[in-house]
Motif scaffolding. Structure first.
Motif, PDB file in Angstrom:
ATOM      1  N   PHE A  25       2.673   6.080  -6.208  1.00 50.71           N
ATOM      2  CA  PHE A  25       2.410   6.165  -7.644  1.00 50.71           C
ATOM      3  C   PHE A  25       1.014   6.712  -7.935  1.00 50.71           C
ATOM      4  O   PHE A  25       0.829   7.502  -8.842  1.00 50.71           O
ATOM      5  N   LEU A  26       0.017   6.274  -7.168  1.00 51.66           N
ATOM      6  CA  LEU A  26      -1.362   6.670  -7.425  1.00 51.66           C
ATOM      7  C   LEU A  26      -1.705   8.065  -6.915  1.00 51.66           C
ATOM      8  O   LEU A  26      -2.533   8.756  -7.498  1.00 51.66           O
ATOM      9  N   PHE A  27      -1.089   8.472  -5.795  1.00 50.78           N
ATOM     10  CA  PHE A  27      -1.378   9.770  -5.183  1.00 50.78           C
ATOM     11  C   PHE A  27      -0.083  10.544  -4.950  1.00 50.78           C
ATOM     12  O   PHE A  27       0.316  10.783  -3.810  1.00 50.78           O
ATOM     13  N   PRO A  28       0.595  10.961  -6.015  1.00 47.45           N
ATOM     14  CA  PRO A  28       1.887  11.641  -5.834  1.00 47.45           C
ATOM     15  C   PRO A  28       1.780  13.003  -5.155  1.00 47.45           C
ATOM     16  O   PRO A  28       2.753  13.488  -4.584  1.00 47.45           O
ATOM     17  N   ASN A  29       0.608  13.614  -5.161  1.00 51.75           N
ATOM     18  CA  ASN A  29       0.443  14.947  -4.567  1.00 51.75           C
ATOM     19  C   ASN A  29       0.081  14.919  -3.091  1.00 51.75           C
ATOM     20  O   ASN A  29       0.071  15.947  -2.446  1.00 51.75           O
ATOM     21  N   GLU A  77      -1.817   6.813   1.521  1.00 51.90           N
ATOM     22  CA  GLU A  77      -1.945   5.438   2.016  1.00 51.90           C
ATOM     23  C   GLU A  77      -3.341   5.188   2.569  1.00 51.90           C
ATOM     24  O   GLU A  77      -3.948   4.148   2.285  1.00 51.90           O
ATOM     25  N   LEU A  78      -3.850   6.131   3.354  1.00 45.47           N
ATOM     26  CA  LEU A  78      -5.184   5.968   3.934  1.00 45.47           C
ATOM     27  C   LEU A  78      -6.255   5.927   2.847  1.00 45.47           C
ATOM     28  O   LEU A  78      -7.196   5.136   2.921  1.00 45.47           O
ATOM     29  N   ALA A  79      -6.116   6.770   1.848  1.00 47.05           N
ATOM     30  CA  ALA A  79      -7.080   6.786   0.745  1.00 47.05           C
ATOM     31  C   ALA A  79      -7.043   5.460  -0.007  1.00 47.05           C
ATOM     32  O   ALA A  79      -8.090   4.894  -0.347  1.00 47.05           O
ATOM     33  N   ILE A 123       0.841  -1.206   0.000  1.00 45.48           N
ATOM     34  CA  ILE A 123       0.000   0.000   0.000  1.00 45.48           C
ATOM     35  C   ILE A 123       0.872   1.250   0.000  1.00 45.48           C
ATOM     36  O   ILE A 123       0.628   2.199  -0.745  1.00 45.48           O
ATOM     37  N   LYS A 124       1.905   1.243   0.813  1.00 42.71           N
ATOM     38  CA  LYS A 124       2.793   2.411   0.906  1.00 42.71           C
ATOM     39  C   LYS A 124       3.456   2.714  -0.430  1.00 42.71           C
ATOM     40  O   LYS A 124       3.517   3.864  -0.867  1.00 42.71           O
TER      41      LYS A 124
END
Length: 67
Positions: free
Chosen positions: A15-19, A26-28, A9-10
Motif C-alpha cells: 500500500f505504501l510503496f506500490p511502485n 518491504e526493506l524500506a 510489513i509485506k
C-alpha cells in the motif's frame, strides 16, 4: 464485512510503496520502522502496522477482501 486492523510489513509495503517491486518496499518500510519514523507494533519477531497509521500516510484503499 470484517476490516483488517493490523498489516504485516509485506502487506503494508504494497500500500505504501506500490511502485517498488520485489522486496524493495518491504526493506524500506522495515528501515522506517526501525528508525521510528513509522509506528509499528512488535509481536514476537513480526512487525505489525495499524490501519490508522497507513491511513495517516495517505493510503486511500485498504481493500483486503479475499474470496
Amino acid at each position: 464485512m470484517n476490516e483488517q486492523i493490523f498489516f504485516t510489513i509485506k502487506e503494508a509495503a504494497q500500500f505504501l510503496f506500490p511502485n517498488r517491486r520485489g522486496k524493495g518496499g518491504e526493506l524500506a518500510l522495515r528501515r522506517l520502522c526501525k528508525e521510528g519514523q513509522i509506528e509499528c507494533l512488535k509481536l514476537g519477531s513480526t512487525a505489525l502496522i495499524s490501519r490508522r497509521t497507513l491511513l495517516s500516510f495517505g493510503v486511500d484503499n485498504l481493500s483486503t477482501a479475499t474470496p
